[in-house]
Design a protein around this motif. Structure first.
Motif, PDB file in Angstrom:
ATOM      1  N   ILE A  10      31.451 -71.002 -28.762  1.00  0.00           N
ATOM      2  CA  ILE A  10      32.559 -71.668 -28.084  1.00  0.00           C
ATOM      3  C   ILE A  10      32.968 -70.827 -26.877  1.00  0.00           C
ATOM      4  O   ILE A  10      32.563 -69.675 -26.735  1.00  0.00           O
ATOM      5  N   ALA A  46      34.493 -69.889 -22.742  1.00  0.00           N
ATOM      6  CA  ALA A  46      34.063 -69.827 -21.341  1.00  0.00           C
ATOM      7  C   ALA A  46      32.784 -69.044 -21.134  1.00  0.00           C
ATOM      8  O   ALA A  46      31.967 -69.390 -20.274  1.00  0.00           O
ATOM      9  N   ASP A  47      32.591 -67.948 -21.889  1.00  0.00           N
ATOM     10  CA  ASP A  47      31.443 -67.072 -21.658  1.00  0.00           C
ATOM     11  C   ASP A  47      30.387 -67.191 -22.748  1.00  0.00           C
ATOM     12  O   ASP A  47      29.604 -66.260 -22.979  1.00  0.00           O
ATOM     13  N   GLN A  48      30.343 -68.345 -23.421  1.00  0.00           N
ATOM     14  CA  GLN A  48      29.379 -68.519 -24.500  1.00  0.00           C
ATOM     15  C   GLN A  48      27.936 -68.394 -24.021  1.00  0.00           C
ATOM     16  O   GLN A  48      27.049 -67.951 -24.766  1.00  0.00           O
ATOM     17  N   ALA A  49      27.689 -68.732 -22.754  1.00  0.00           N
ATOM     18  CA  ALA A  49      26.319 -68.663 -22.241  1.00  0.00           C
ATOM     19  C   ALA A  49      25.784 -67.235 -22.267  1.00  0.00           C
ATOM     20  O   ALA A  49      24.584 -67.016 -22.460  1.00  0.00           O
ATOM     21  N   ALA A  53      25.811 -74.881 -29.296  1.00  0.00           N
ATOM     22  CA  ALA A  53      26.771 -74.569 -28.243  1.00  0.00           C
ATOM     23  C   ALA A  53      27.778 -75.703 -28.135  1.00  0.00           C
ATOM     24  O   ALA A  53      27.395 -76.851 -27.881  1.00  0.00           O
ATOM     25  N   SER A  96      29.758 -77.182 -26.034  1.00  0.00           N
ATOM     26  CA  SER A  96      30.071 -77.345 -24.613  1.00  0.00           C
ATOM     27  C   SER A  96      30.685 -78.721 -24.371  1.00  0.00           C
ATOM     28  O   SER A  96      30.679 -79.587 -25.248  1.00  0.00           O
ATOM     29  N   GLY A  97      31.243 -78.891 -23.164  1.00  0.00           N
ATOM     30  CA  GLY A  97      31.844 -80.169 -22.812  1.00  0.00           C
ATOM     31  C   GLY A  97      33.107 -80.483 -23.583  1.00  0.00           C
ATOM     32  O   GLY A  97      33.398 -81.646 -23.852  1.00  0.00           O
ATOM     33  N   ASP A 125      36.272 -79.117 -22.724  1.00  0.00           N
ATOM     34  CA  ASP A 125      37.404 -78.595 -21.962  1.00  0.00           C
ATOM     35  C   ASP A 125      38.667 -79.425 -22.140  1.00  0.00           C
ATOM     36  O   ASP A 125      39.783 -78.890 -22.145  1.00  0.00           O
ATOM     37  N   THR A 185      38.512 -79.377 -31.511  1.00  0.00           N
ATOM     38  CA  THR A 185      37.365 -78.521 -31.208  1.00  0.00           C
ATOM     39  C   THR A 185      37.020 -77.645 -32.404  1.00  0.00           C
ATOM     40  O   THR A 185      35.855 -77.546 -32.809  1.00  0.00           O
TER      41      THR A 185
END
Length: 487
Positions: free
Chosen positions: A402, A404-407, A424, A426-427, A429, A436
């Protein structure tokens, strides 16, 4: 034009504070306490803070009624007020903040709230202080529990509990104070010389504030300066031992290591599931004193046993009896969101360690369980994850990411654990955080098998999605409880 008070470098509670014009930078909890203390001493006090929220206004209103000059909002910290003799900064303020730079350029001393408290303390009350990248709050609360079990009047203060300046000015007084210090607080500390001090561990953290690992470690190492009795270090962490070797301590102060193994002379450690002392007993050359059982430590994760040993070393340095160490550990209750068991559903344990906000803390948590479905991600604060993933990859059943910096975590997993399934999230926000987290728990449950642990140990800060790590942990726990209810 700034003022000049020649006695400030040796100031204490009895100094003529009405001669001083002080500026307090920041109106958070510690800034409010510092302003209140200086006002009570008779100093002329100005408080500045760029923030102008409800909390700042409420504190500011109270201080204004006590003749403190309160300046809030944009531009209030841009320049150093004329005639300033002393600046007391809140710990989160960076050294390059314009007001603090202006003070330094003008030769005006800048103290932190801890430095102010040290100067205002009762010299007869020992300080037992500790720091570290992880485990500080748990350890200081363990220490306070041991001190109370010994019948001592004490408080846990500093980076936990009450601001330390309020604690030292408490009219009731204390026999000894347990003090947790962050790297931010230590950066602004100059004259503190504690009875005993401990560094629990060191790993890269807050590099966005300190600028480098070296600067971060140097600020942590300040805790050993001037120590009078015992410098407690982690035998498994060479950086902490190096700090002790390099420290300028009071003559006669000893180095005391703590270890999860059998202790050498001058250390505390573990022998056959018993916490033992070979540092503070006269017969340490030939035997050890029993302090407690590992079963007295809760939770019993290895890093938490290490916390207990560090707390025990500090307590023993202050003369606490063996039985009080044991009784303190038995009475201790950990704060929420620290390797806290939430529920067991279909044979899968769900554990909330939302406080694991950096890779070092997450590694300690992950290494306590096997197999694990790991819930991770958030704000990385400049951290790297390759070493963490390399340490724990063989324990991972799967990973749910989860934030902002999960990548960045995903990239490390791809490099060092390519066979571990990763989901992941994502999507999301615009999705409510409770929704979530429900999806996160469902995804983790889908990966887990009976006997596994689903572990929230994010290795990141929380403020991208949550107000703080507590809110993140509460959301996780609530989602787990809903799943248990619906099972």
């Amino acid at each position: 034009m700034t003022g000049a008070v020649p006695w400030l470098d040796r100031a204490d509670r009895s100094s003529p504070w009405p001669q001083v014009s002080a500026v307090v930078a920041g109106l958070g909890v510690s800034g409010y306490a510092a302003a209140d203390a200086l006002m009570q001493l008779g100093a002329r006090v100005t408080v500045v803070d760029e923030r102008d929220g409800d909390a700042e206004r409420e504190r500011g209103t109270i201080l204004s009624m006590l003749d403190v000059d309160v300046r809030l909002g944009a531009g209030s910290t841009a320049a150093l007020p004329a005639g300033t003799d002393l600046v007391v900064t809140s710990p989160g303020w960076r050294p390059d903040a314009p007001l603090l730079r202006a003070a330094a350029d003008a030769g005006v001393p800048v103290w932190g709230e801890v430095e102010l408290a040290w100067r205002l303390r009762d010299p007869a009350t020992p300080w037992l202080v500790l720091t570290g990248t992880n485990g500080k709050t748990t350890t200081v609360r363990m220490l306070a529990a041991m001190l109370r079990a010994a019948g001592l009047r004490t408080a846990a203060a500093g980076n936990v509990g009450d601001p330390i300046v309020g604690t030292v000015l408490d009219p009731a007084g204390h026999d000894v104070v347990a003090v947790e210090l962050s790297s931010y607080q230590l950066h602004w500390t100059r004259t503190m010389a504690a009875h005993s001090a401990a560094v629990l561990n060191i790993a890269p953290d807050h590099l966005d504030w300190h600028g480098s690992v070296q600067a971060y470690e140097a600020d942590k190492a300040r805790i050993f300066t001037g120590v009078q009795h015992a410098c407690v270090y982690n035998a498994a962490d060479p950086a902490t031992e190096r700090m002790v070797r390099d420290a300028d301590v009071t003559e006669g102060a000893r180095a005391v290591g703590f270890t999860l193994g059998v202790p050498d002379v001058g250390m505390v450690g573990v022998v056959e599931d018993v916490l033992v002392d070979r540092a503070f007993v006269a017969e340490r050359q030939t035997s050890a004193a029993e302090l407690a059982s590992v079963s007295d430590v809760y939770p019993q994760a290895p890093h938490n046993v290490a916390n207990a040993l560090a707390a025990a070393a500090l307590a023993r340095s202050a003369g606490v009896a063996q039985s009080a160490v044991r009784d303190g550990l038995r009475a201790f209750e950990p704060d929420p969101h620290r390797i806290a068991a939430v529920a067991t559903i279909a044979g899968v344990d769900y554990v909330d360690d939302s406080k694991a906000t950096n890779p070092h803390a997450a590694a300690a948590s992950l290494l306590a369980y096997e197999p694990v479905v790991w819930v991770a991600g958030g704000l990385a604060k400049g951290a790297e994850f390759d070493e963490l993933v390399g340490q724990v990859r063989d324990r991972l059943r799967g990973v749910v990411l989860i934030g902002a910096d999960q990548a960045r975590i995903a990239e490390s997993l791809a490099r060092h654990a390519p066979d571990v399934p990763v989901i992941a999230m994502s999507g999301i926000d615009n999705q409510p955080v409770d929704e979530t987290m429900a999806n996160v728990v469902d995804a983790a449950a889908g990966m887990a098998e009976a006997g596994d642990t689903v572990l929230l140990a994010p290795a990141c800060a929380s403020m991208d999605m949550f107000t703080d790590y507590s809110a993140r942990g509460e959301a996780f726990a609530a989602a787990v409880r809903r799943r248990r209810r619906d099972a």
